[in-house]
Design an enzyme around this catalytic site. Sequence first.
Site, mmCIF file in Angstrom:
data_model
loop_
_atom_site.group_PDB
_atom_site.id
_atom_site.type_symbol
_atom_site.label_atom_id
_atom_site.label_comp_id
_atom_site.label_asym_id
_atom_site.label_seq_id
_atom_site.Cartn_x
_atom_site.Cartn_y
_atom_site.Cartn_z
ATOM 1 C CG PHE A 52 7.843 -14.837 7.491
ATOM 2 C CD1 PHE A 52 7.984 -15.863 8.488
ATOM 3 C CD2 PHE A 52 6.558 -14.929 7.432
ATOM 4 C CE1 PHE A 52 7.458 -17.263 8.820
ATOM 5 C CE2 PHE A 52 5.830 -16.077 7.433
ATOM 6 C CZ PHE A 52 6.581 -17.173 7.836
ATOM 7 C CB CYS A 174 11.511 -26.818 6.079
ATOM 8 S SG CYS A 174 11.618 -27.162 4.667
#
Length: 197
Positions: A52, A174
């Site tokens: 990330f 998400c």
Amino acid sequence: MTITINNYNNDKKNLILGLTGSVATIKAKLLVEQLIQHFNLIVIPTETSLKFLSDQDFEFISSKCKIYKDKDEWENVDLLKRSALHIDLRNWANSILISPCSANTLGKISNGLCDNLLTSLIRAWDYKNKSMILAPAMNTMMWENPFTFKHIETLKSISPNVFIIDPIEKKLFCGDIGMGAMEQVPKIVDFTINNLK
């Protein structure tokens, strides 16, 4: 190997920042920018957290403080000096902040697992004299899972020096809207300043 603090301003306290495999790791650069104003800082990213971090963010962080990865634990073993990196890190630090703390790492440390540098450090942590601060970040269903509640309660029961910075509600990576996003960086920094042992 013994960690030297020659490059640090010794009137500051020593803080370890653990980064784990949550998308909130994209805030690591901002977190480091603010933490280094108050602390001598060492960063320990898990292997998953590195997915990330952009190359630019990793380069920025490594220009501001020392980074230790899992491979450093084994490359620096000195059997003759009976030294281990996770023990040297524990001895150096006044406190540890794991931000973000993923569901995976939360589960590992609450069950005493130690399969990487960060979790080995936590397993060897001095809970009587040093604070541990966790800022969880995960999907809402993961945050609301009964195991998560048990993991947090287990960690809180270990010592009054264990602190949890609850996540916040917002639109998650998400696309879901709900509880689970990591708290805002300035609030995490303020909390760490106020709860450092």
